[in-house]
Design an enzyme around this catalytic site. Structure first.
Site, short mmCIF file in Angstrom:
data_model
loop_
_atom_site.label_atom_id
_atom_site.label_comp_id
_atom_site.label_asym_id
_atom_site.label_seq_id
_atom_site.Cartn_x
_atom_site.Cartn_y
_atom_site.Cartn_z
N GLY A 117 0.67 -1.19 -0.01
CA GLY A 117 0.12 -0.03 0.12
C GLY A 117 0.78 1.25 -0.03
O GLY A 117 0.59 1.87 -0.83
N ILE A 143 -0.64 -5.48 5.56
CA ILE A 143 -0.54 -4.88 3.99
C ILE A 143 0.91 -5.42 3.50
O ILE A 143 1.66 -4.75 2.86
CB ILE A 143 -0.51 -3.18 4.01
CG1 ILE A 143 0.77 -2.75 5.02
CG2 ILE A 143 -1.72 -3.02 4.57
CD1 ILE A 143 0.53 -1.15 4.81
N THR A 176 3.14 -6.24 6.01
CA THR A 176 4.19 -5.95 7.05
C THR A 176 4.09 -7.06 8.30
O THR A 176 5.23 -7.10 8.80
CB THR A 176 3.59 -4.49 7.95
OG1 THR A 176 2.06 -4.87 7.94
CG2 THR A 176 3.71 -3.34 6.74
N GLY A 192 0.50 0.95 13.10
CA GLY A 192 -0.33 -0.13 12.94
C GLY A 192 0.14 -1.30 14.15
O GLY A 192 -0.71 -1.42 14.81
N ALA A 193 1.37 -1.77 14.03
CA ALA A 193 1.72 -2.77 15.02
C ALA A 193 1.55 -2.45 16.39
O ALA A 193 0.93 -3.39 17.11
CB ALA A 193 3.11 -3.25 14.55
N ASN A 207 8.72 -8.43 16.62
CA ASN A 207 9.09 -9.40 15.97
C ASN A 207 10.36 -8.94 14.93
O ASN A 207 10.16 -8.27 14.18
CB ASN A 207 8.11 -9.77 14.99
CG ASN A 207 8.37 -11.15 14.25
OD1 ASN A 207 9.61 -11.40 14.24
ND2 ASN A 207 7.52 -11.87 13.43
N GLU A 209 8.42 3.06 8.57
CA GLU A 209 8.82 4.10 7.65
C GLU A 209 10.13 4.76 8.20
O GLU A 209 10.78 5.31 7.34
CB GLU A 209 7.56 5.23 7.98
CG GLU A 209 6.09 4.73 7.10
CD GLU A 209 5.12 5.71 7.42
OE1 GLU A 209 5.16 6.24 8.65
OE2 GLU A 209 4.28 6.06 6.55
MO1 MOS Z 1 1.57 5.12 5.12
S1 MOS Z 1 2.13 6.60 3.84
O1 MOS Z 1 0.44 5.91 6.19
O2 MOS Z 1 0.97 3.69 4.45
#
Ligand code: MOS
Length: 733
Positions: free
Chosen positions: A240, A468, A470, A511-512, A618, A692
Site C-alpha cells: 500500500g 499490508i 508488514t 499499525g503494529a 518481531n 517508515e
Molecule cells: Mo503510510 S504513507 O500511512 O502507508
C-alpha cells in the site's frame, strides 16, 4: 482503556514470544497462492460482471460531448455509466469520493466512464469505444512556477524561535541551498481492486485497503447509505505504502454498477491508472539554511518547503522532521502549499520525513564539510534530548540517535572513510561512504480487538487491523500468545473485516504498536474472565504453558473456557503523552556507493541501518520492514521520479518499465541492527513505529556517499547520471 500514564512492568516484558523471531504465520498461504487478494475471489456469485474504468484524457477543462452508443452496442456490454446517467452520490464530506463527476475535469485520469460487460476483455474493448471530446483549460503543472503563491499549512504550523535571520547572518559557517524532490508513485505490487455484491440494501465490498473503517465510512458516505450496511473485507493487501489509505474509483463504481445490474461487479485498476488516477507523493522544493560556529554547534536552523496539490488536497510536510532533529536556538521552519492541477498528491511512505530528510541530511553534510568536521561527530554534537522547537519542557520519550550513529559508525568501518571526496578508486569506480540520521514521528491510533478462548485451548483474535505485507498477523499472534501464556501456534488471527472491532489499521507506522495495544487490553479482559470462571482470585494468577496458575493450582485454558468458550473485547485510546513527550523512532543509515568514472552510474555497494524504535515485537518482520525501507530510500535517491508532462499535466512514465524502482540487482546486502529500547510512554507494548523509519534518511546517506565518492553534489533528486557527469573529472581508462 485510555493509555495516559507510562506503562509499568507487564506481561509483554516476559518476552517469551514477543521479541522472539517468528516467520510469517500466514506465509505458507501466501507462497502457495491460498491467501486470497481482493480481485481473486471467484466464488462471490455465479454471474460476476467485469468493469473497466476509463479516465479523462485531459488534466483540466470540460467534457464537451460524450457518445456511448458504440460502447453500449459492443459484445457483452451490460452497462455504460458516465456523468450523464451515474446514480446520485454525495459530492463531498466524510471521506466521500464521488465518481464520474463530469463534465468538469479537475485532473488527468479522473473517472469519466465505466463500462461493465460479461468479461473483462469485452469491458476493456468497449471502454475504448466511448467517444469523448473535451475543451481544455489552462492548468498549473509546475511547482516552481506556483510556489510563491503558497499558503501556510494548518497541520504543519511554522516555527519561529529566537532570531533566525540575525543568527544566520553573523554565523561563521553556513549553507543556504535548495533541494528538489520529484513526484513519486507508490508502485505497490497489487493494484487497487474491488468486488461489490449487494444483498438487499446491504453491500459487501472485497477490496484492498489499509484502514477498514476509513473504507466503510467513505463508501457509505459516497453512496449515501448507512455505514452499518457496508461490509468491507480486506484480509490480504499486496502493498500500500499509503496509496490504500484512500478510496479511488474501483469500490464506488463497482458498487454503483452492481446495484444497477443486480449482480456482483469486479474491477481492478490498471498499472497506468495507479500513476495518474490514484494518488502519489507530491514533489517538493526545499530551501535549507543552516549555520554553525567553529565549535560545531548549530546556531540557526532554517527549513522551508513548498509543495502543490489540487485545491482540496494536502501538503507534503517536508520540513516537519527539522523541528525535532537537531538543536539550535534560532529556528525558522516553514511549510507552504500551492494549487496545482496535477493528479492528487497524498501520503506515501513516511510522508514528510522521507523527502524532508533528503534535503536536511544533505545540508548537514555540506555544513560539516565547511566546518571541517566529521559528519558523524557533527550530528552527535547537535543531538538534543528535548523538542528543540519547544524547549526542555518537552523531553523525548526516548531518543537514541547518538547510540545509533556510534554503533553504525563502528560496525560500518566509518573510520576508514577518506573525508576528501574522489580519493578512493576501485577499478572503474570511485567509492565513497555517507551517513544520515533518521527520525520518524511515532504516531498512535485508537484500536480494538475481540478475543476468544475455546475449549480446545486455541485463542482466536479478531480485529479490523490489516496486514499490508508488514507482518500484522504474526505480530498480533505473538502478542496474544504472550498475554495468554501460549505458544504462537495456538493463536489464530483474523484481520481485515469490518464485522470485527474497529482498529487503527495500517498507516503512518502506527499499525503494529496501536493494534497490539488494543489486543493487549482485550487479552487483559479475557485473562480476568477466564480466571474468574476457573475460580481464581484474578490478582494472583499467571498464564503459562497453556494454563492458568495460582497457589499451586493449574487449570488448562481450554478447561477454564468451558464448552462454550469465553469471549472478551478491549480497546485502547491515547491521552496526551505524545504532547508531554516528543515521540519518535531514530536511526542512522550508512551507505557505501560507487560512481563509475566513465558513465557516472551509481551503484550502492553496502548499506547498514541502525534503528532504535522501542520494543521490537518481531525481529524478523521489523528487519524486513527496514530492508524494504532502505530499498525504497535507494529508489528515492537514485531512480524514482514521475515525469510531468508540463504541457498536458500528467505523469508520462506510468508503468514499471519507465518508472524505475530498484530491483534485486540494484540492491546489495543490507544489514539492519536494532538497539535495545523500551518506550513506556508510547503504549503498554513499549514499541514504536518501524516501517517508515527504514526509509527516512536513507536517500540522504546515498547522496552523501555519492558526494564523498566523486565530489559532485546533486541537489535535484533523483541523482541520475546525467546530473553527475558534467561535474565528474575525466579519467583515462
Ligand atoms: Mo503510510 S504513507 O500511512 O502507508
Amino acid at each position: 482503556m485510555k493509555f495516559d500514564t507510562p506503562a509499568g512492568i507487564n506481561p509483554i516484558d516476559q518476552e517469551r514470544v514477543v521479541g522472539q523471531p517468528h516467520t510469517r504465520v500466514e506465509g505458507p498461504l501466501k507462497v502457495t497462492g491460498r491467501a486470497t487478494y481482493a480481485y481473486e475471489y471467484h466464488d462471490v456469485g455465479p454471474n460476476v460482471a467485469y468493469g473497466v474504468m476509463r479516465g479523462a484524457g485531459i488534466a483540466k477543462g470540460r467534457i464537451t460531448s460524450i457518445d456511448v452508443r458504440e460502447a453500449e452496442a459492443a459484445p457483452g456490454v451490460l452497462l455504460v455509466l458516465t456523468y450523464q446517467n451515474v446514480p446520485k452520490q454525495a459530492t463531498s464530506g466524510r471521506g466521500a469520493v464521488p465518481q464520474l463527476q463530469g463534465p468538469e475535469i479537475k485532473h488527468f485520469d479522473q473517472s469519466v466512464a465505466f463500462v461493465v460487460a460479461e468479461t473483462f476483455e469485452q469491458a476493456r474493448a468497449a471502454a475504448n469505444l466511448v467517444r469523448i471530446d473535451y475543451a481544455q483549460a489552462k492548468g498549473a503543472f509546475e511547482l516552481a512556477q506556483v510556489k510563491d503563491q503558497g499558503k501556510p499549512v494548518a497541520d504543519a504550523p511554522d516555527v519561529r524561535k529566537g532570531d533566525f535571520a540575525g543568527a544566520f547572518a553573523k554565523a561563521e559557517f553556513k549553507v543556504d541551498e535548495t533541494y528538489t524532490t520529484p513526484d513519486e508513485s507508490h508502485a505497490m505490487m497489487e493494484p487497487q481492486a474491488s468486488i461489490a455484491l449487494w444483498e438487499g440494501d446491504r453491500l459487501t465490498v472485497r477490496t484492498s485497503h489499509q484502514i477498514v473503517h476509513w473504507a466503510t465510512r467513505g463508501i457509505a458516505a459516497t453512496l449515501q447509505i448507512p455505514e452499518a450496511n457496508v461490509r468491507v473485507l480486506t484480509p490480504y493487501v499486496g502493498g500500500g505504502f499509503g496509496s490504500k489509505l484512500f478510496l479511488y474509483s474501483d469500490p464506488i463504481l463497482a458498487a454503483l454498477a452492481a446495484r444497477e445490474l443486480g449482480r456482483p461487479v469486479k474491477v481492478a485498476l490498471t498499472r497506468p491508472q495507479i500513476f495518474n488516477h490514484t494518488s502519489h507523493r507530491p514533489a517538493t522544493i526545499q530551501r535549507v539554511r543552516l549555520a554553525a560556529n567553529g565549535d560545531g554547534k548549530l546556531t540557526a536552523v532554517g527549513h522551508m518547503t513548498w509543495s502543490g496539490n489540487l485545491p482540496d488536497a494536502g501538503s507534503e510536510n517536508a520540513s516537519e522532521q527539522t523541528k525535532l532533529m537537531y538543536g539550535g536556538e534560532n529556528r525558522l521552519i516553514e511549510t507552504r502549499l500551492s494549487v496545482l492541477d496535477l493528479p492528487r498528491g497524498a501520503a506515501m511512505r513516511a510522508p514528510g520525513e522521507a523527502v524532508g530528510l533528503l534535503a536536511l541530511e544533505s545540508a548537514i553534510d555540506e555544513l560539516a564539510e565547511k566546518i571541517g568536521m566529521d559528519p558523524v561527530a557533527f550530528r552527535i554534537a547537535n543531538d538534543v534530548q528535548y523538542d528543540p522547537s519547544v524547549g526542555p519542557s518537552r523531553p523525548f520519550s526516548t531518543r537514541m540517535l547518538v547510540e545509533c550513529l556510534r554503533t553504525g559508525a563502528e560496525k560500518f568501518g566509518w573510520d576508514r572513510r577518506n573525508p576528501k571526496p574522489a580519493q578512493v578508486r576501485d577499478g572503474d569506480w570511485l567509492v565513497g561512504i555517507g551517513v544520515a540520521s533518521a527520525l520518524r514521528n511515532n504516531l498512535m491510533m485508537p484500536s480494538g480487538a475481540r478475543v476468544r478462548m475455546g475449549s480446545d485451548g486455541i485463542l482466536i483474535v479478531e480485529t479490523q487491523m490489516t496486514d499490508i505485507g508488514t507482518g500484522s498477523y504474526t505480530v498480533l499472534a505473538a502478542v496474544g500468545a504472550e498475554m495468554l501464556g501460549l505458544p504462537i501456534e495456538r493463536v489464530q488471527v483474523r484481520l481485515g473485516d469490518s464485522d470485527f472491532p474497529r482498529s487503527a489499521g495500517s498507516g503512518g507506522s502506527w499499525g503494529a504498536n496501536s493494534a497490539s495495544a488494543g489486543l493487549y487490553y482485550a487479552c487483559e479482559n479475557l485473562r480476568a474472565a477466564l480466571a474468574q470462571k476457573a475460580g481464581f482470585n484474578t490478582a494472583e494468577v499467571t498464564f503459562e504453558g497453556g494454563n492458568i496458575v495460582a497457589g499451586g493450582r493449574s487449570v488448562p485454558l481450554g478447561e477454564a473456557a468451558g464448552p462454550d468458550g469465553v469471549v472478551a473485547e478491549g480497546d485502547v485510546t491515547f491521552g496526551d503523552l505524545d504532547k508531554k513527550y516528543a515521540q519518535a523512532g531514530f536511526g542512522a543509515h550508512f551507505i557505501e556507493a560507487g560512481v563509475n568514472i566513465h558513465t557516472g552510474e551509481v551503484r550502492v555497494r553496502r548499506a547498514l541501518s541502525v534503528c532504535a524504535a522501542g520494543r521490537i515485537i518481531n525481529p524478523i518482520a521489523a528487519r524486513s520492514q527496514c530492508l524494504g525501507g532502505v530499498t525504497m530510500g535507494i529508489g528515492a535517491a537514485l531512480m524514482e521520479e514521475c515525469v510531468v508532462d508540463k504541457r498536458f499535466g500528467y505523469f508520462v512514465n506510468h508503468d514499471l518499465a519507465e518508472y524505475h524502482v530498484p530491483v534485486h540487482a540494484d540492491i546489495p546486502d543490507i544489514d539492519v541492527i536494532f538497539l535495545d529500547e523500551l518506550d513506556d510512554k508510547s503504549s503498554p507494548i513499549k514499541a514504536k513505529g518501524v516501517g517508515e523509519l527504514g526509509i527516512c534518511g536513507v536517500g540522504g546517506a546515498v547522496a552523501n556517499a555519492v558526494y564523498n565518492a566523486c565530489g559532485v553534489r546533486v541537489r535535484e533528486f533523483p541523482i541520475t547520471l546525467d546530473k553527475i557527469l558534467p561535474g565528474l573529472p575525466r579519467y583515462d581508462a
